[in-house]
Design a protein around this motif. Structure first.
Motif, mmCIF file in Angstrom:
data_model
loop_
_atom_site.group_PDB
_atom_site.id
_atom_site.type_symbol
_atom_site.label_atom_id
_atom_site.label_comp_id
_atom_site.label_asym_id
_atom_site.label_seq_id
_atom_site.Cartn_x
_atom_site.Cartn_y
_atom_site.Cartn_z
ATOM 1 N N GLU A 194 0.838 -1.212 0.000
ATOM 2 C CA GLU A 194 0.000 0.000 0.000
ATOM 3 C C GLU A 194 0.866 1.253 0.000
ATOM 4 O O GLU A 194 1.673 1.477 0.916
ATOM 5 C CB GLU A 194 -0.910 0.017 1.233
ATOM 6 C CG GLU A 194 -2.067 -0.947 1.101
ATOM 7 C CD GLU A 194 -3.100 -0.717 2.182
ATOM 8 O OE1 GLU A 194 -3.662 0.388 2.233
ATOM 9 O OE2 GLU A 194 -3.307 -1.622 2.976
ATOM 10 N N ILE A 207 0.642 3.608 3.087
ATOM 11 C CA ILE A 207 1.384 3.116 4.257
ATOM 12 C C ILE A 207 2.875 3.373 4.076
ATOM 13 O O ILE A 207 3.555 3.872 4.988
ATOM 14 C CB ILE A 207 1.130 1.591 4.441
ATOM 15 C CG1 ILE A 207 -0.344 1.338 4.759
ATOM 16 C CG2 ILE A 207 2.040 1.009 5.515
ATOM 17 C CD1 ILE A 207 -0.791 1.735 6.128
ATOM 18 N N GLN A 230 0.417 -9.350 4.183
ATOM 19 C CA GLN A 230 -0.181 -9.731 2.910
ATOM 20 C C GLN A 230 0.362 -8.869 1.784
ATOM 21 O O GLN A 230 0.026 -7.689 1.670
ATOM 22 C CB GLN A 230 -1.702 -9.605 3.018
ATOM 23 C CG GLN A 230 -2.236 -10.673 3.965
ATOM 24 C CD GLN A 230 -3.696 -10.506 4.277
ATOM 25 O OE1 GLN A 230 -4.146 -9.400 4.516
ATOM 26 N NE2 GLN A 230 -4.423 -11.599 4.292
ATOM 27 N N LEU A 233 4.524 -5.652 10.431
ATOM 28 C CA LEU A 233 3.556 -4.575 10.690
ATOM 29 C C LEU A 233 2.366 -4.821 9.769
ATOM 30 O O LEU A 233 2.453 -4.597 8.557
ATOM 31 C CB LEU A 233 4.203 -3.223 10.383
ATOM 32 C CG LEU A 233 3.366 -1.980 10.653
ATOM 33 C CD1 LEU A 233 3.105 -1.798 12.138
ATOM 34 C CD2 LEU A 233 4.069 -0.744 10.107
ATOM 35 N N GLY A 280 -2.121 -5.334 9.098
ATOM 36 C CA GLY A 280 -3.503 -5.051 9.488
ATOM 37 C C GLY A 280 -4.211 -6.295 9.990
ATOM 38 O O GLY A 280 -5.313 -6.224 10.521
ATOM 39 N N VAL A 281 -3.564 -7.439 9.807
ATOM 40 C CA VAL A 281 -4.161 -8.688 10.292
ATOM 41 C C VAL A 281 -3.924 -8.780 11.801
ATOM 42 O O VAL A 281 -2.776 -8.741 12.251
ATOM 43 C CB VAL A 281 -3.513 -9.913 9.587
ATOM 44 C CG1 VAL A 281 -4.147 -11.194 10.097
ATOM 45 C CG2 VAL A 281 -3.675 -9.794 8.094
ATOM 46 N N LEU A 282 -5.024 -8.859 12.524
ATOM 47 C CA LEU A 282 -4.881 -8.878 13.985
ATOM 48 C C LEU A 282 -4.769 -10.329 14.450
ATOM 49 O O LEU A 282 -5.685 -11.131 14.253
ATOM 50 C CB LEU A 282 -6.091 -8.199 14.631
ATOM 51 C CG LEU A 282 -6.333 -6.764 14.174
ATOM 52 C CD1 LEU A 282 -7.577 -6.194 14.826
ATOM 53 C CD2 LEU A 282 -5.131 -5.882 14.474
ATOM 54 N N LYS A 330 -1.258 -2.694 12.535
ATOM 55 C CA LYS A 330 -1.171 -1.362 11.921
ATOM 56 C C LYS A 330 -1.947 -0.311 12.697
ATOM 57 O O LYS A 330 -1.835 0.878 12.411
ATOM 58 C CB LYS A 330 -1.672 -1.422 10.474
ATOM 59 C CG LYS A 330 -0.580 -1.854 9.526
ATOM 60 C CD LYS A 330 -1.027 -1.869 8.092
ATOM 61 C CE LYS A 330 0.109 -2.324 7.190
ATOM 62 N NZ LYS A 330 -0.358 -2.657 5.840
ATOM 63 N N THR A 331 -2.719 -0.754 13.643
ATOM 64 C CA THR A 331 -3.430 0.225 14.479
ATOM 65 C C THR A 331 -2.497 0.840 15.527
ATOM 66 O O THR A 331 -2.879 1.767 16.230
ATOM 67 C CB THR A 331 -4.608 -0.453 15.198
ATOM 68 O OG1 THR A 331 -4.150 -1.671 15.771
ATOM 69 C CG2 THR A 331 -5.746 -0.744 14.246
ATOM 70 N N SER A 340 0.189 3.214 17.032
ATOM 71 C CA SER A 340 0.517 4.605 16.652
ATOM 72 C C SER A 340 1.958 4.699 16.154
ATOM 73 O O SER A 340 2.802 3.851 16.487
ATOM 74 C CB SER A 340 0.326 5.537 17.846
ATOM 75 O OG SER A 340 1.300 5.260 18.820
#
Lengths: 122, 274
Positions: free
Chosen positions: A11, A14, A55, A80, A82-84, A104-105, A107
């Motif tokens: 991305e 990002i 990913q 790092l 977004g998959v939790l 990624k959440t 800070s």
């Protein structure tokens, strides 16, 4: 010379934000979108730290990190993504594969703290 | 005309007339005349001496006056000079003091400007960091939402997100594809308006939604129940329905209903590759 960080994320937003932040912190940053680009960047300028998404378009971050470890055995790898992941997964699986896992959440300031913990100041 | 003695004397005295003197001396050349002359001479000398003394006194006074005047002038000049020097020195002191004050003020101003500039730079850095942090948070949130949406959209079965009252709050694209109804038609409508559990054989009771309501109320899963779903044309499509309670901090806040189509009328089973 400033410490070098390699970012791998498909991305653009990002990559841009992370590059902006880490550059502002004083690090030298190379941002790539695919494992192939990352591999070239590693050969050209070995990094002090690799920050990868999970990913990716043509692979996944963990697979890439596993292959990268043969070239960079002592370089810390940060996942790092977004998959939790579940805490147990992090503890039992990810901790053996990467030096650090951050969702990624997290800070940017906390990411900065982790980066400093892994490789020290710029 | 004979000249009188008194006149002759006066003539001698006034004009220093030699002829008159001779005429006087001529006949008698006497002592009296000489005495007279001596007296006149002495008187003359005395008068001249007096005059000279007067002149000398006046000269002395004049010189003394001039001296006093000069000295007074010198003194006044010195006083004026001293005054001027004092005024100049005072002015220089005042200028130095003013310059010192100005220099101090400039230094303070410069320090304040430096401090303020540093504050502004720090505030600017903080603002940039905050903006970056906000962009990052937005990006992370957007990514998370998109990722969740991608997961839901990837499910081929029909997914309904329900409120605890069993009203539809969200659907996946499979619902639109199968029923031909848009989200606007379904959201905020009861699930029963589109999907119902099939009547168990021999059961004539009406409460088809009750098992689902009970599942959400009691917080248990309802799995693989026979059900039908109605499309936009009113056709009833048979399938299997599962309902899973949505829990948030140990509290059931709604549910997710998954409808798996068994077979469409005239269309092969969805499990069969087309």
């Amino acid at each position: 010379m400033k410490k070098h960080i390699l970012i791998v994320d498909d991305e653009l937003a990002i990559r841009t934000l992370l590059t902006q932040f880490l550059t502002g912190q004083g690090y030298r940053v190379t941002a790539t979108s695919t494992p192939a680009e990352a591999r070239k960047a590693v050969l050209r300028d070995p990094p002090h730290l690799v920050i990868s998404d999970l990913q990716l378009e043509d692979s996944d971050g963990l697979d890439m990190i596993a292959r990268m470890k043969s070239d960079l055995p002592d370089v810390p790898m940060m996942l790092l993504t977004g998959v939790l992941f579940d805490a147990r997964v992090i503890e039992e699986i990810l901790s053996h594969k990467v030096s650090c896992y951050l969702p990624k959440t997290t800070s940017l300031s906390e990411i900065g703290v982790e980066v400093q913990r892994l490789i020290g100041p710029p | 005309m004979a000249i009188g003695r008194a006149d002759l004397d006066r003539e001698i005295l006034d004009r220093n007339n030699t002829a008159a003197v001779r005429s006087l001396l001529g006949p008698d050349g006497g002592t009296a005349v000489m005495g007279e002359v001596r007296r006149a001479t002495d008187k003359l000398n005395e008068e001249e001496t007096a005059l000279l003394e007067t002149r000398d006194r006046e000269s002395f006074r004049q010189a003394r006056t001039i001296r006093w005047t000069v000295w007074a002038g010198v003194a006044i000049d010195l006083l004026l000079l001293a005054g001027c020097a004092w005024v100049i020195a005072d002015d220089i002191r005042a200028r130095r003091a003013a310059a010192q004050v100005l220099e101090t003020a400039n230094a303070q101003l410069e320090a304040k400007v430096t401090e303020r500039t540093a504050d502004l730079a720090a505030a600017n850095r903080q603002l940039s960091t905050d903006l970056l942090e906000r962009d990052w948070a937005n990006q992370a949130l957007e990514h998370q939402v998109r990722y969740n949406q991608v997961i839901i959209n990837a499910v081929a079965d029909l997914a309904f997100v329900l409120t605890k009252a069993l009203n539809i709050s969200r659907i996946n694209p499979a619902v639109i594809q199968l029923t031909g109804r848009e989200a606007l038609e379904l959201v905020n409508q009861p699930l029963a308006s589109v999907a119902q559990l099939a009547d168990p054989p021999g059961d004539t009771g009406p409460a088809l939604a009750d098992p689902m309501a009970r599942a959400l109320t009691d917080g248990y899963d309802l799995r693989d129940q026979p059900a039908v779903i109605a499309d936009k044309l009113g056709r009833k499509i048979p399938g299997r329905l599962s309902l899973f309670p949505l829990r948030d901090q140990n509290k059931v806040i709604g549910g997710v209903a998954i409808f798996h189509v068994v077979a469409l009328p005239g269309i092969p089973d969805r499990k069969t590759p087309l």
